[in-house]
Scaffold this active site. Structure first.
Site, PDB file in Angstrom:
ATOM      1  N   LYS A  86       0.832  -1.212   0.000  1.00 36.72           N
ATOM      2  CA  LYS A  86       0.000   0.000   0.000  1.00 36.72           C
ATOM      3  C   LYS A  86       0.861   1.255   0.000  1.00 36.72           C
ATOM      4  CE  LYS A  86      -3.851   1.884   2.700  1.00 36.72           C
ATOM      5  NZ  LYS A  86      -4.708   1.599   3.877  1.00 36.72           N
ATOM      6  N   GLU A 185     -10.986   6.096   5.449  1.00 33.07           N
ATOM      7  CA  GLU A 185     -10.981   5.185   6.606  1.00 33.07           C
ATOM      8  C   GLU A 185     -11.602   5.799   7.865  1.00 33.07           C
ATOM      9  OE1 GLU A 185      -7.094   2.888   4.808  1.00 33.07           O
ATOM     10  OE2 GLU A 185      -6.870   4.106   6.603  1.00 33.07           O
TER      11      GLU A 185
END
Lengths: 622, 175
Positions: A86, A185
């Site tokens: 990521k 998130e």
């Protein structure tokens, strides 16, 4: 004359059948998939009921392994076992080498801009690696839920820039997911807590992961989550706490000088273990067995741990204070504090955060799972399982968007923390007589100099009619959609010449490249690819038909003339005829025609719904 | 685009902020792209455009300076940029004094002096704001020109307060 609608056998759908949708937390260290079942959002486990899937992919000449099995190969083939991928999403080769000089992978330049790692399965880039993880989670969900997924919400860190978001979106597409939305998130975490309690007020989301710290301030009003500000530190996380413990150990045993790679790894692991044990107990006794150093017994107490990590915690609280200021609220205004990320298990964090806000943070949902749970709730709504719900997420642009001006300076066009979607225009003029082209450089970031910001794209505006300097007025419009993705259009005002430019990030993939990757990921490329595209277009045609039919039933009679209505119906029928055929491109074109012909209708529907709702409200107010 | 009519509130400077927020919430429910996740492409596109307008309108309407500018633009007066319209010499003097105060406070890292200057500016801005409200509500040609001058002053003060804020941030960060 009205016809009864009869569905094709096998294609009919029971009216209240739930559609399958999942939320995916694509994490740096671990990834998760969750769904809403019987009104409850829950994460899904694998065959051994393991819910966390390590974000690790291993490539060997026979196969590609994902998750736990891949992690088991890490020590035997570190250069072909990719983890923490990521961090490489949306980054250039230069950028990666500078930030992570110690990576064991062998990099090469894949496409024009995207770097790749050489593996026994050929060159693979970060987008493809991520798509393997997403695909494994999709398969887990489909096995567990017993059918194909209708759609998915994938989460990204709030600070992700355009290139990183685009890379995540491309990975979802490669994995065969119908991406409903990229969700930040912290917003996902707030949803996970917010919906159950139906509270109103200001929420702070404190997210301390392995390598990053993220703080977001949200306001909740009648089911509407509005992000007021986001901030954080992309180089501060649990790893820094491990490092603090390592430094303490080295000081205790008076070790000086350079460490070998092996010693470093041993110390890291030891420090991490000690840190985790301190979450449960007040002090930890352990033995240091470092090559070349006498075996030493050590004791680390929680009190000492708190002292050596004090500055790290203080740093997170400073970023928190700044975010509150950006949001225009005080810490007393904050009603709830949500904790996200494994590192928030540390008692020192919980205590300091509680002290800062003057109230204990919410910790009832597992901080590793809370993001996936929130994403699942949002996916369930987007896919249409809760048509009457009024939950809504208003996100903001995490980093300012700007343009390069004279002297290498950046002029901000859309400041950070602006609610998205947003569209904003800026006018430019020519510098020389008869100038017919202009270069536009789009940047993202907060700094004043071009070199300190992230270059998103450069593009040329051509075909400007020749005029004297300063006479041409070029209007460049930036549009950011709900996923935080940018597109740019430009128009010369006096002539109305329009040039549309899709901003492909300086490090991103072109549509053609994504298609090519799709092809290479399917065996017997051509035929299967065509079959997949045909099916995609057929599903899309059906979806468009259903959507427009529902709109026509609802308000066709009041908003359209008979001719207009008939023209739309005819276009739909033509599209469905073509959809029976075998040519995905023809279907795509037919869908575009239906889209074009129903544009005015969509506009009228929107205007009518606003008028009706606001009038209704005025009556209510009186 | 008339943002007042998009929000269905009276086209005037003074706004009812509670009503404004209620309208914003209602318009979000009607136009946010997430409400069109399963709709046709044309509906999605129109929703996104409309929603971007709603966001921009709310940003303008809730900010007094932007709202005043928008109101003037709707009445055919475009606020000139920068110092062009600033012919008020007394204000120019005042401007220089404020800048000097900030420079002094900055040189001595005096956060308290910065807070004091910020308070002074805020009070001054408040006075100008009520004058602005009176001018705009009167609405004659001449009054609108005066309003334009007031907006230019308020914009300057807003910018200066932002600079003060940044300096305070920087100094407090060092602790």
């Amino acid at each position: 004359m009205a016809f009864l609608q009869i569905a094709e056998p096998g294609q009919s759908e029971a009216p209240h059948e739930r559609k399958l949708a999942v939320g995916i937390d694509l994490g740096t260290t671990n990834s998760l998939v969750a769904t809403v079942r019987s009104g409850r959002a829950e994460t899904l486990g694998d065959a051994d009921n393991q819910h966390l899937m390590p974000s690790v992919v291993h490539f060997n000449s026979e196969q590609v392994l994902v998750g736990q099995p891949a992690q088991l190969r890490a020590s035997e083939a570190p250069e072909h076992t990719l983890s923490s991928i990521k961090r490489l999403m949306g980054r250039s080769l230069e950028d990666i080498k500078q930030r992570y000089p110690h990576l064991a992978y062998q990099f090469c330049q894949d496409s024009q801009q995207v770097p790749a790692v050489i593996t026994p399965q050929g060159k693979v880039n970060a987008i493809q690696v991520s798509s393997h993880i997403l695909q494994a989670l999709r398969e887990r969900a489909e096995q567990s839920l017993g059918d194909e997924l209708t759609g998915a919400v994938v989460t990204v860190p709030a600070y992700f820039d355009d290139a990183q978001r685009q890379a995540t979106k491309d990975a979802a597409r490669l994995a065969g997911l119908n991406l409903l939305r990229l969700l930040n998130e912290p917003t996902a975490a707030a949803i996970a807590y917010g919906l159950d309690s139906q509270e109103e007020g200001v929420i702070a989301v404190y997210d301390l992961g392995g390598g990053t710290f993220d703080i977001s301030v949200l306001k909740l009003t009648k089911g509407v989550f509005e992000v007021l500000a986001t901030g954080g530190d992309s180089a501060l996380g649990g790893d820094d706490f491990d490092h603090a413990v390592t430094q303490w150990i080295l000081a205790e045993c008076s070790h000086e000088g350079k460490l070998t790679a092996k010693q470093r790894q041993y110390l890291n692991q030891l420090a991490k273990n000690v840190k985790q044990q301190l979450t449960e107990s007040d002090s930890v006794d352990f033995e240091l067995n470092l090559d070349g150093v006498e075996i030493t017994s050590l004791t680390l107490t929680r009190a000492v741990f708190e002292t050596i990590t004090k500055e790290l915690v203080a740093k997170t609280l400073r970023a928190t204070r700044r975010a509150l200021k950006d949001a225009g609220v005080t810490k007393q205004d904050v009603q709830n504090v949500v904790m996200v990320g494994g590192s928030t298990r540390m008692p020192v964090i919980r205590e300091q955060v509680a002290q800062f806000f003057g109230k204990p943070p919410l910790t009832s949902i597992d901080p590793d799972k809370v993001v996936a749970v929130g994403a699942a709730i949002q996916a369930d709504i987007l896919v249409g399982n809760k048509p009457d719900g009024d939950m809504l997420l208003l996100d903001v642009l995490p980093l300012s968007l700007g343009l390069e001006t004279m002297g290498g300076l950046v002029e901000k066009v859309i400041p950070r923390n602006t609610t998205i979607p947003v569209a904003r225009a800026q006018e430019f003029t020519t510098f020389k007589d008869g100038q017919t082209a202009m270069m536009i450089h789009v940047l993202q970031g907060e700094r004043e100099l071009v070199e300190d910001c992230r270059s998103l794209a450069r593009f040329n505006l051509t075909d400007i009619p020749p005029m004297v300097a300063g006479a041409a007025h070029i209007r460049v419009t930036f549009q950011v959609d709900a996923d935080g993705l940018l597109s740019v259009t430009a128009m010369e005002k006096s002539t109305g010449i329009e040039a549309r430019i899709e901003v492909k990030p300086s490090y991103g993939l072109s549509d053609g490249e994504v298609t090519q990757m799709l092809q290479s990921s399917v065996k017997n490329a051509k035929q299967d690819m065509r079959a997949r595209m045909l099916k995609e277009q057929q599903v899309e045609a059906l979806r468009v038909k259903e959507a427009i039919q529902a709109a026509l039933d609802e308000s066709g009679a009041s908003l359209l003339s008979e001719e207009e209505s008939a023209a739309i119906q005819a276009a739909i029928e033509q599209m469905m005829d073509i959809a029976q055929g075998e040519d995905p491109q023809q279907i795509e074109q037919a869908i575009a025609r239906v889209d074009a012909i129903s544009q005015a209708f969509a506009q009228r529907r929107m205007d009518a719904s606003i008028k009706q709702a606001l009038q209704g409200q005025t009556v209510d107010d009186i | 685009m008339d943002y007042f009519s998009l929000f269905d509130v009276p086209q005037q400077f003074d706004v009812d902020t509670t009503l404004l927020s209620a309208r914003y919430q209602a318009l979000q429910q009607l136009t946010h792209p997430d409400k069109f996740a399963t709709a046709s492409e044309s509906e999605k596109r129109i929703a996104m455009q409309k929603n971007a307008q709603v966001n921009d309108a709310f940003r303008v309407l809730k900010d007094p300076i932007l709202r005043a500018e928008h109101l003037l633009a709707l009445r055919g007066v475009n606020v000139a940029h920068d110092q062009q319209s600033m012919k008020d010499t007394a204000f120019l003097m005042q401007q220089m004094e404020w800048r000097e105060s900030l420079e002094d406070a900055s040189a001595t890292s005096d956060v308290d002096a910065m807070y004091a200057l910020d308070d002074e500016l805020q009070q001054h801005a408040q006075q100008l704001m009520s004058q602005l409200s009176a001018q705009l509500n009167a609405g004659t040609e001449e009054r609108l020109q005066t309003a334009e001058g007031l907006i230019a002053k308020l914009k300057f003060m807003h910018k200066l307060r932002h600079q003060i804020d940044e300096q305070i941030d920087r100094l407090e960060e060092d602790y």
